[in-house]
Design a protein around this motif. Structure first.
Motif, PDB file in Angstrom:
ATOM      1  N   PHE A 107       0.448  -1.242   0.033  1.00 26.89           N
ATOM      2  CA  PHE A 107       0.355  -0.227   0.305  1.00 26.89           C
ATOM      3  C   PHE A 107       0.805   1.377  -0.197  1.00 26.89           C
ATOM      4  CE2 PHE A 107       0.855  -1.171   4.230  1.00 26.89           C
ATOM      5  CZ  PHE A 107       1.089   0.392   4.892  1.00 26.89           C
ATOM      6  N   LEU A 108       0.210   2.118  -0.492  1.00 24.53           N
ATOM      7  CA  LEU A 108       0.690   3.816  -0.304  1.00 24.53           C
ATOM      8  C   LEU A 108       0.070   4.261   1.287  1.00 24.53           C
ATOM      9  CD1 LEU A 108      -0.123   4.971  -3.928  1.00 24.53           C
ATOM     10  CD2 LEU A 108       2.123   3.156  -3.690  1.00 24.53           C
ATOM     11  N   ALA A 109       1.148   5.220   1.367  1.00 20.24           N
ATOM     12  CA  ALA A 109       1.525   5.863   2.683  1.00 20.24           C
ATOM     13  C   ALA A 109       2.266   7.923   2.508  1.00 20.24           C
ATOM     14  CB  ALA A 109       1.978   5.263   3.584  1.00 20.24           C
ATOM     15  N   GLY A 110       1.446   8.449   3.092  1.00 21.18           N
ATOM     16  CA  GLY A 110       2.152   8.976   3.535  1.00 21.18           C
ATOM     17  C   GLY A 110       1.846  10.194   4.560  1.00 21.18           C
ATOM     18  N   ILE A 111       2.242  11.529   4.379  1.00 20.09           N
ATOM     19  CA  ILE A 111       1.615  12.108   5.929  1.00 20.09           C
ATOM     20  C   ILE A 111       2.469  13.497   5.967  1.00 20.09           C
ATOM     21  CG2 ILE A 111       4.258  11.922   6.773  1.00 20.09           C
ATOM     22  CD1 ILE A 111       3.518  11.159  10.018  1.00 20.09           C
ATOM     23  N   THR A 112       1.731  13.952   6.616  1.00 18.82           N
ATOM     24  CA  THR A 112       1.360  15.505   6.773  1.00 18.82           C
ATOM     25  C   THR A 112       2.395  16.522   7.516  1.00 18.82           C
ATOM     26  OG1 THR A 112      -0.962  15.936   6.319  1.00 18.82           O
ATOM     27  CG2 THR A 112      -0.154  17.810   7.549  1.00 18.82           C
ATOM     28  N   TRP A 122      11.239  10.875  10.200  1.00 14.56           N
ATOM     29  CA  TRP A 122      10.852  10.229  10.066  1.00 14.56           C
ATOM     30  C   TRP A 122      10.171   8.783   8.841  1.00 14.56           C
ATOM     31  CZ3 TRP A 122       5.703   7.995   9.273  1.00 14.56           C
ATOM     32  CH2 TRP A 122       5.572   6.733   9.352  1.00 14.56           C
ATOM     33  N   ALA A 123       9.716  10.122   8.114  1.00 13.54           N
ATOM     34  CA  ALA A 123       9.149   9.382   6.630  1.00 13.54           C
ATOM     35  C   ALA A 123       9.765   9.093   6.434  1.00 13.54           C
ATOM     36  CB  ALA A 123       8.355  10.413   5.699  1.00 13.54           C
ATOM     37  N   ASP A 124      11.125   9.832   5.177  1.00 16.52           N
ATOM     38  CA  ASP A 124      12.088   9.348   5.281  1.00 16.52           C
ATOM     39  C   ASP A 124      12.757   7.729   5.315  1.00 16.52           C
ATOM     40  OD1 ASP A 124      14.239   9.605   2.921  1.00 16.52           O
ATOM     41  OD2 ASP A 124      15.393   9.254   4.320  1.00 16.52           O
ATOM     42  N   LYS A 125      13.004   7.737   6.960  1.00 13.73           N
ATOM     43  CA  LYS A 125      13.102   6.268   7.698  1.00 13.73           C
ATOM     44  C   LYS A 125      12.185   5.486   7.165  1.00 13.73           C
ATOM     45  CE  LYS A 125      14.797   4.420  11.629  1.00 13.73           C
ATOM     46  NZ  LYS A 125      14.931   4.367  13.033  1.00 13.73           N
ATOM     47  N   ALA A 156      13.524  20.162   4.221  1.00 12.34           N
ATOM     48  CA  ALA A 156      12.403  19.276   3.941  1.00 12.34           C
ATOM     49  C   ALA A 156      13.581  18.579   2.463  1.00 12.34           C
ATOM     50  CB  ALA A 156      11.665  18.797   3.888  1.00 12.34           C
ATOM     51  N   LYS A 157      13.714  18.976   1.796  1.00 14.91           N
ATOM     52  CA  LYS A 157      14.225  18.803  -0.152  1.00 14.91           C
ATOM     53  C   LYS A 157      15.048  18.587   0.486  1.00 14.91           C
ATOM     54  CE  LYS A 157      13.043  18.664  -4.468  1.00 14.91           C
ATOM     55  NZ  LYS A 157      11.614  18.060  -4.334  1.00 14.91           N
ATOM     56  N   GLU A 158      16.349  18.810   1.635  1.00 17.96           N
ATOM     57  CA  GLU A 158      17.523  18.571   1.752  1.00 17.96           C
ATOM     58  C   GLU A 158      17.512  17.466   2.848  1.00 17.96           C
ATOM     59  OE1 GLU A 158      18.910  22.321   3.407  1.00 17.96           O
ATOM     60  OE2 GLU A 158      18.869  23.141   1.797  1.00 17.96           O
ATOM     61  N   ILE A 159      16.795  17.107   3.155  1.00 16.21           N
ATOM     62  CA  ILE A 159      16.075  15.853   4.434  1.00 16.21           C
ATOM     63  C   ILE A 159      16.037  14.477   3.410  1.00 16.21           C
ATOM     64  CG2 ILE A 159      15.301  14.283   6.062  1.00 16.21           C
ATOM     65  CD1 ILE A 159      14.978  18.057   7.093  1.00 16.21           C
ATOM     66  N   THR A 160      15.129  14.910   2.173  1.00 15.70           N
ATOM     67  CA  THR A 160      14.791  13.408   1.425  1.00 15.70           C
ATOM     68  C   THR A 160      14.656  13.934   0.373  1.00 15.70           C
ATOM     69  OG1 THR A 160      12.866  11.858   1.612  1.00 15.70           O
ATOM     70  CG2 THR A 160      12.344  14.233   2.466  1.00 15.70           C
TER      71      THR A 160
END
Length: 223
Positions: A107-112, A122-125, A156-160
């Motif tokens: 399944f796909l997952a995203g977060i605000t 957390w999302a990247d990890k 965020a663009k530099e993180i993930t």
């Protein structure tokens, strides 16, 4: 279920199940025809709504265009319905590993992210599929979302390398200035499309602004 289409950017439409159903389906069909990246069913169902039947109906429209359908927060519905492709979390969920085991299928997952870049980390990890920022501008649809600064999205663009989706008060006009301040991959919209008299035309306006293709789109795409 067929192979799930990945989220890379584009226009991500959030629909409100409290809207009169035939009107919602008509507007959604027009928006899908113009080309959407994803559709999210907001967690705002009217009392007595058969959620599984509603999901199946909306999925029938989305599947015709190979557009993934997300549910807002209620990940348990992915267990009950084969017609959902993903879940959008408004915050970091408790025990994401347990959730994945319960769903027991891809399944796909995203977060605000409301300005806290630890959510991005957390999302990247955890290998989610996108991060959404709410809200970039004041908006009735965004509710109580904190205003996010362009510098946060830039950080965020530099993180993930995950796709970054901006939302909250986004219009084709203010998007242009926002793009000058920070890079992003897509936009999430509710009322800007679903309240429009011509959702097809509005989706094209958003897509053209997102890709900087402004040349005579009114004449080219007017319906």
């Amino acid at each position: 279920m067929s192979e799930i289409k990945a989220i890379t950017g584009g226009v991500y439409l959030v629909i409100d199940p409290a809207m009169e159903r035939s009107l919602l389906l008509s507007k959604l069909a027009a928006a899908l025809k113009a080309g959407l990246a994803a559709v999210q069913l907001w967690n705002n169902s009217l009392a007595g709504t058969n959620k599984l039947e509603y999901i199946a109906t909306v999925s029938g429209l989305c599947a015709a265009y190979n557009v993934p359908l997300f549910i807002d927060n209620e990940w348990e519905l992915l267990v009950e319905s084969p017609f959902l492709d993903g879940v959008h979390f408004d915050a970091i969920p408790n025990d994401y590993e347990l959730i994945k085991r319960h769903i027991s299928r891809p399944f796909l997952a995203g977060i605000t992210c409301s300005g806290d870049v630890d959510v991005v980390r957390w999302a990247d990890k955890n290998r989610l599929h996108y991060v959404s920022f709410c809200a970039m501008f004041p908006s009735l649809s965004a509710g109580s979302c904190t205003i996010v600064t362009p510098s946060t999205v830039k950080q965020a663009k530099e993180i993930t390398t995950l796709p970054l989706i901006v939302s909250g008060g986004i219009t084709p006009d203010n998007m242009l200035d926002l793009k000058r301040q920070t890079p992003f991959d897509g936009i999430a919209v509710i009322s800007g499309i679903m309240s429009a008299a011509n959702p097809y035309h509005e989706v094209l306006r958003y897509k053209n602004a997102l890709t900087k293709n402004y040349n005579n789109y009114e004449n080219q795409y007017d319906k």
